[in-house]
Scaffold this active site. Structure first.
Site, PDB file in Angstrom:
ATOM      1  N   ASP A 164      79.060  26.166  37.242  1.00 14.58           N
ATOM      2  CA  ASP A 164      77.958  25.922  36.303  1.00 14.58           C
ATOM      3  C   ASP A 164      76.637  25.808  37.057  1.00 14.58           C
ATOM      4  OD1 ASP A 164      78.420  23.451  37.421  1.00 14.58           O
ATOM      5  OD2 ASP A 164      78.509  22.351  35.518  1.00 14.58           O
ATOM      6  N   SER A 165      76.695  25.959  38.403  1.00 12.68           N
ATOM      7  CA  SER A 165      75.467  26.145  39.181  1.00 12.68           C
ATOM      8  C   SER A 165      74.741  27.396  38.703  1.00 12.68           C
ATOM      9  CB  SER A 165      75.794  26.260  40.674  1.00 12.68           C
ATOM     10  OG  SER A 165      76.822  27.204  40.888  1.00 12.68           O
TER      11      SER A 165
ATOM     12  N   ASP B   3      83.978  26.982  35.623  1.00 11.21           N
ATOM     13  CA  ASP B   3      83.549  25.600  35.411  1.00 11.21           C
ATOM     14  C   ASP B   3      83.445  25.313  33.919  1.00 11.21           C
ATOM     15  OD1 ASP B   3      83.110  23.734  37.412  1.00 11.21           O
ATOM     16  OD2 ASP B   3      81.222  24.641  38.045  1.00 11.21           O
TER      17      ASP B   3
ATOM     18  N   LYS C 263      87.657  24.363  36.055  1.00  9.32           N
ATOM     19  CA  LYS C 263      87.292  23.211  36.894  1.00  9.32           C
ATOM     20  C   LYS C 263      86.523  22.219  36.054  1.00  9.32           C
ATOM     21  CE  LYS C 263      83.987  23.375  40.316  1.00  9.32           C
ATOM     22  NZ  LYS C 263      83.034  22.336  39.863  1.00  9.32           N
TER      23      LYS C 263
ATOM     24  N   GLU D 193      82.562  17.274  47.175  1.00  9.92           N
ATOM     25  CA  GLU D 193      81.183  17.710  47.470  1.00  9.92           C
ATOM     26  C   GLU D 193      80.329  16.584  48.065  1.00  9.92           C
ATOM     27  OE1 GLU D 193      79.269  19.876  44.308  1.00  9.92           O
ATOM     28  OE2 GLU D 193      77.312  19.805  45.296  1.00  9.92           O
TER      29      GLU D 193
END
Ligand code: KIV
Length: 290
Positions: A54-55, A93, A123, A192
């Site tokens: 979703d970046s 995502d 995810k 992360e």
């Protein structure tokens, strides 16, 4: 009858082959992609897992955070990526707001990514209630990747985009979240922006695959965002990013050359132009003259 299997063909990535890579200590490579040509390139160079992160919200859709991206937008990007990936696994995502409310909502959204967009797995972010959501999705027969540490969907409540797990309390909670996600059936967990020492302590506790981003080198694999690793974009990048190319400069150079060539009428040249037979042209001129 031929099984269609070629000995020299690159081996298809499966959850089993990933688990085998982990047990052999062979590093696993994940990268994000959001479109068909990028996905095809990633697959061709042997990336194991392609994440439609979703970046995308930040790096391709121009939002200032991952929060606004919608299921419809992510489905479209995931479908494009799916069409480009034949060997690796495609992980999509789940966007913010599409899975948190209930197990039913989470399963329904995950099913859309698998059924409509062709993702192999989904995810989701955070521990806490996301552990139940992960368990429900796994129970529905869908492979799930967890995500702990800096989880951008919750950046505000984490105090911004900053490293996580830097106190014993924080690190213990993070480890608990990772273990709970593993227990819920996640086959992999993204960790992360976490100190390398914390990753190293978590690693021997996990049977599932750990993919690090800004989490040191002890993880089973690594993931980076496409635009960050290829140097596409002018913004500040996180400490953990290494630029493996400078496509921003190269792209800008190519585009500027195009602008200049058009303005100076140097493009298109004869070799970029179609021809018409002389007699057809004569006939056309004759008709136009009338
Ligand atoms: O959205 C994304 O690209 C991600 C990676 C940074 C792991 O979640």
């Amino acid at each position: 009858m031929s099984s269609g299997h070629r000995e020299d063909a690159p081996r298809q990535v499966t959850l089993t082959s990933l688990a085998e890579m982990k047990s052999r200590g062979e590093p696993i490579v994940m990268v994000t992609a959001y479109d068909h040509p990028s996905a095809r390139l990633a697959d061709e160079v042997g990336v194991d897992l392609v994440l439609v992160g979703d970046s995308a919200a930040n790096v391709v859709l121009g939002y200032t955070s991952t929060v606004p991206v919608t299921v419809a937008e992510m489905l479209m990007l995931t479908s494009a990526v799916r069409r480009g990936v034949h060997r690796g696994l495609v992980v999509a995502d789940l966007p913010f707001g599409s899975y948190e409310a209930s197990d039913e909502q989470a399963v329904r959204t995950a099913q859309r990514f698998i059924k409509k967009a062709g993702a192999d797995a989904v995810k989701l972010e955070r521990g806490g209630s996301s552990v139940d959501r992960a368990r429900a999705i796994v129970a529905a027969g869908i492979a799930v990747v967890g995500h702990v540490g800096l989880t951008p969907q919750a950046a505000t409540s984490l105090g911004g985009y900053r490293a996580q797990g830097r106190t014993a309390d924080q690190a213990e909670n993070l480890i608990r979240d990772a273990l709970a996600l593993q227990d819920a059936g996640c086959f992999a967990i993204v960790v992360e922006a976490v100190p390398a020492d914390v990753t190293a302590l978590l690693m021997p506790l996990l049977n599932c695959i750990m993919i690090g981003i800004g989490a040191g080198s002890a993880a089973d694999g690594q993931v980076l965002v496409w635009h960050d690793l290829l140097g596409l974009g002018t913004g500040r990048v996180a400490k953990f990013v290494r630029r493996f190319a400078d496509l921003q400069t190269e792209t800008s150079r190519g585009l500027s050359a195009y602008v200049e060539a058009v303005r100076e009428r140097k493009f298109p040249a004869a070799e970029h132009t179609y021809s018409i037979a002389a007699e057809e042209l004569t006939e056309l001129r004759h008709r136009l003259a009338q």
